[in-house]
Design a protein around this motif. Structure first.
Motif, PDB file in Angstrom:
ATOM      1  N   ILE A  88      -6.852 -17.289 -10.087  1.00  0.00           N
ATOM      2  CA  ILE A  88      -5.506 -17.671 -12.129  1.00  0.00           C
ATOM      3  C   ILE A  88      -5.484 -19.766 -11.931  1.00  0.00           C
ATOM      4  O   ILE A  88      -5.052 -20.172 -10.712  1.00  0.00           O
ATOM      5  CB  ILE A  88      -4.720 -17.167 -11.544  1.00  0.00           C
ATOM      6  CG1 ILE A  88      -4.930 -15.652 -11.534  1.00  0.00           C
ATOM      7  CG2 ILE A  88      -3.184 -17.085 -12.253  1.00  0.00           C
ATOM      8  CD1 ILE A  88      -3.754 -14.617 -11.043  1.00  0.00           C
ATOM      9  N   ALA A  89      -6.244 -19.899 -12.931  1.00  0.00           N
ATOM     10  CA  ALA A  89      -6.005 -21.143 -13.377  1.00  0.00           C
ATOM     11  C   ALA A  89      -4.250 -21.010 -14.252  1.00  0.00           C
ATOM     12  O   ALA A  89      -3.991 -20.262 -15.564  1.00  0.00           O
ATOM     13  CB  ALA A  89      -6.659 -21.940 -13.757  1.00  0.00           C
ATOM     14  N   THR A  90      -4.062 -22.659 -13.269  1.00  0.00           N
ATOM     15  CA  THR A  90      -2.475 -22.726 -14.489  1.00  0.00           C
ATOM     16  C   THR A  90      -2.722 -24.181 -14.862  1.00  0.00           C
ATOM     17  O   THR A  90      -3.416 -25.222 -14.550  1.00  0.00           O
ATOM     18  CB  THR A  90      -1.268 -23.058 -13.184  1.00  0.00           C
ATOM     19  OG1 THR A  90      -0.565 -21.287 -12.753  1.00  0.00           O
ATOM     20  CG2 THR A  90       0.378 -22.816 -13.652  1.00  0.00           C
ATOM     21  N   ILE A  91      -2.306 -23.623 -16.382  1.00  0.00           N
ATOM     22  CA  ILE A  91      -2.474 -25.412 -16.524  1.00  0.00           C
ATOM     23  C   ILE A  91      -1.181 -25.613 -17.677  1.00  0.00           C
ATOM     24  O   ILE A  91      -0.795 -25.168 -18.356  1.00  0.00           O
ATOM     25  CB  ILE A  91      -3.339 -24.552 -17.431  1.00  0.00           C
ATOM     26  CG1 ILE A  91      -5.051 -24.156 -17.809  1.00  0.00           C
ATOM     27  CG2 ILE A  91      -3.550 -25.874 -19.027  1.00  0.00           C
ATOM     28  CD1 ILE A  91      -5.901 -23.647 -18.568  1.00  0.00           C
ATOM     29  N   GLY A  92      -1.531 -27.337 -17.735  1.00  0.00           N
ATOM     30  CA  GLY A  92       0.137 -27.640 -18.582  1.00  0.00           C
ATOM     31  C   GLY A  92      -0.477 -28.941 -18.926  1.00  0.00           C
ATOM     32  O   GLY A  92      -1.895 -29.467 -18.617  1.00  0.00           O
TER      33      GLY A  92
END
Lengths: 363, 125
Positions: B23-27
Motif C-alpha cells: 500500500i502506497a501512501t502519497i503526499g
C-alpha cells in the motif's frame, strides 16, 4: 526579455522576505506572510500596499479639461477641484486602452493614474490625441512613489502616524498636503472594497512613510491579496475584465461612460455596442466546491463553450468558489445555469451579481 | 529551509511516497507546500480509480494557483484523506503526517527513478 523594473521600496520587500513575482514589468511583492492573513488585515483592520508601479501623468494647460474629456469616458467638467474620478480611455472601436483615475487639481491641471503594464502604451496614446490640442503632458511615473493604505482602520492609522486630518476627506476626494518639506497627494480611494487611501509623493517620502507604518505594526500586503480584495468587491483588472477586446459595457461599467457629453474617443462605438450587446462579464457561484481560475472554459448544457473565466477564487472572505467570466449575452441573466470546466470535470455554476462582497466605503 | 523526511521517496514534481505491505501512501513535500502558500482546496480522485505512475491524479490549490498532483507510483485508490476536504490547510501545517491518497496493488519496482531524502534535499534546498 526586458529587465524587470524595481519600485523605490524593492529593498524593503526583500528585507521583509516577500515572495516576489513579475507584474506589469516590475518585480513586485506577491505576499509577505500569507495572502489570506494579508487579505483579512485589510478587511478587518488596516494593510499597506506598495503600488509605486502605477504610472502618473500630469496634463496641464488651458485646454487640459477639454483634452482629458476627449480621451476619457467619464466627465471631468462636472466635478469640483479636489475630486477624483474613475473611467477609461477607449480606442475608436470602443476597446479599452486603459482604465484610470483622474485627479482634478483645477481645470488647467489633471493627474492621470494609469496601470503599470500600460504606461508606455498610454503615453503614446495620450501624445497622439494631443495633435489637435495644445496641452502639456508630463510623465511623472519615475518621480512618484505610491502607497495604498486600506481597511476600516486606515483613517485613524494615517491620522495618528502622519498627523494629517482625514475625517473631512470625502470618498473620491483628495488633498495636497505639505509633509516633510514636499507636497504630497492623498486621496480617499482604493482597490479593495474597503475604506482606504492612496498617497503619492517622492521616493524619499514613500520610503520614510513605509518604514513609519511598518514600525507601527501595519501589515504589509502584497499584490496577491490586492487581487483577491478587488475581485471580491467586483472591481475589474485591466487584462482580465477590461481589455482591447472587452469594452466597458461588456464589463458592466457603463455608468463610467458618459454618452451624454461632447465627443470623446470611442463614443460612437460604445453607443452602437449598447444597442447590440453580444457579451457580458458576469458573476458565477459554483454549486460544489472547486476553484475556478482565469482561462477556464464556461460551457452550456449542450457542452458548447459560451465563455471564459476572467478571474476566480475560493473567496477568502466567504470560502465560496466564485468567479467573473465573459460570456455570450444570452447566458448572462441572473440565475442562469452554466458549467465551468475544471481539469476536464464540469462544475455547475449559477449566474449571480459579481459583487461577491459588500463594499464598505465611507461616503 | 524545507523539511525532508528520511525513509520517504520523492518525485521531481514534489510528491512523496511510502510503500508498506503493497500500500502506497502519497503526499506533497514541505518544499511544495512552502512554494504554494496558503492551501485552500485539494482535488482528490475517487476510491477505486486506477492511477498510473506519472499521471495526474488531482490538484492542490493555493489562493493564487492550482498545482497538479502526479502519482509517483501506479495503483488503485484505496482511500483519500477526508480531513483535507474540510481542512486543506493541514497540508501547510504538516505535509508529511497529512497524506493525500493511499493506493493498493502497488509494485515496489515503481520506486525506481524516485529520489531518496538526501538526493531530494540536495536537489531542491
Amino acid at each position: 526579455m526586458e529587465e524587470l523594473k524595481k519600485t523605490c521600496l524593492y529593498e524593503k520587500h526583500i528585507a521583509l522576505n516577500a515572495k516576489m513575482s513579475p507584474f506589469g514589468g516590475f518585480d513586485m511583492p506577491i505576499q509577505y506572510s500569507s495572502i489570506t492573513n494579508e487579505h483579512n488585515a485589510v478587511r478587518n483592520n488596516v494593510g499597506m500596499f506598495d503600488v509605486s508601479h502605477m504610472g502618473q501623468v500630469i496634463v496641464t494647460g488651458e485646454q487640459a479639461e477639454e483634452f482629458v474629456n476627449y480621451l476619457f469616458t467619464n466627465d471631468v467638467s462636472t466635478i469640483a477641484n479636489g475630486k477624483t474620478i474613475y473611467g477609461m480611455m477607449l480606442q475608436p472601436n470602443g476597446g479599452v486602452v486603459d482604465d484610470l483615475l483622474v485627479y482634478k487639481q483645477d481645470q488647467n491641471k489633471y493627474l492621470l493614474v494609469i496601470n503599470a503594464s500600460n504606461i508606455d502604451k498610454d503615453l503614446n496614446w495620450i501624445m497622439l490625441q494631443n495633435k489637435n490640442f495644445k496641452v502639456g503632458i508630463e510623465n511623472m511615473s519615475d518621480y512618484f512613489g505610491e502607497l495604498a493604505i486600506q481597511g476600516p482602520k486606515s483613517e485613524e492609522t494615517i491620522q495618528k502616524l502622519m498627523e494629517i486630518q482625514l475625517s473631512d476627506l470625502e470618498f473620491y476626494s483628495f488633498k495636497e498636503v505639505s509633509y516633510r518639506g514636499e507636497n504630497i497627494i492623498i486621496s480617499r480611494t482604493g482597490y479593495t472594497g474597503e475604506d482606504g487611501f492612496e498617497i503619492y509623493g517622492s521616493h524619499a517620502f514613500i520610503q520614510y512613510t513605509w518604514d513609519l507604518f511598518i514600525k507601527a505594526g501595519v501589515t504589509p500586503c502584497g499584490l496577491g491579496c490586492r487581487d483577491t480584495l478587488r475581485f471580491e468587491a467586483g472591481l475589474p483588472l485591466y487584462g482580465h475584465e477590461l481589455s482591447e477586446e472587452i469594452n466597458p459595457i461588456m464589463a458592466g461599467l457603463g455608468i463610467f461612460v458618459k454618452l451624454d457629453k461632447k465627443d470623446f474617443v470611442g463614443k460612437e462605438a460604445i453607443q452602437h455596442y449598447k444597442e447590440n450587446p453580444t457579451k457580458k462579464i458576469i458573476g458565477l457561484e459554483l454549486v460544489e466546491k472547486s476553484v475556478p481560475r482565469a482561462g477556464y472554459p464556461i460551457i452550456d448544457e449542450n457542452n458548447k463553450q459560451v465563455g471564459t473565466v476572467t478571474t476566480g477564487y475560493l473567496s477568502p472572505s466567504t470560502g465560496i468558489p466564485v468567479c467573473m467570466a465573459l460570456v455570450d449575452i444570452e447566458h448572462s441573466t441572473l440565475g442562469s445555469r452554466l458549467f465551468v470546466k475544471i481539469r476536464n470535470k464540469d462544475f455547475e455554476a449559477i449566474v449571480i451579481n459579481k459583487q461577491f462582497y459588500r463594499k464598505n466605503y465611507k461616503k | 529551509m524545507a523539511n525532508v523526511i528520511e525513509g520517504l521517496f520523492y518525485s521531481e514534481s514534489h510528491e512523496w511516497v511510502k510503500i508498506e505491505n503493497g500500500i502506497a501512501t502519497i503526499g506533497i513535500s514541505d518544499f511544495a507546500q512552502k512554494e504554494l502558500g496558503d492551501i485552500v482546496y485539494v482535488d482528490m480522485p475517487s476510491v477505486g480509480d486506477s492511477i498510473t505512475k506519472g499521471s495526474e491524479f488531482g490538484a492542490v490549490e493555493s489562493v493564487k494557483a492550482a498545482s497538479d498532483l502526479y502519482s509517483p507510483v501506479s495503483g488503485t485508490v484505496l482511500q483519500t484523506n477526508q480531513d483535507l476536504a474540510d481542512s486543506p490547510e493541514l497540508l501547510n501545517q504538516d505535509p508529511y503526517t497529512n497524506w493525500i491518497i493511499k493506493l493498493e496493488n502497488v509494485d515496489n519496482a515503481d520506486l525506481a527513478g524516485l529520489m531518496d531524502a538526501d538526493t531530494y534535499q540536495n536537489k531542491f534546498n
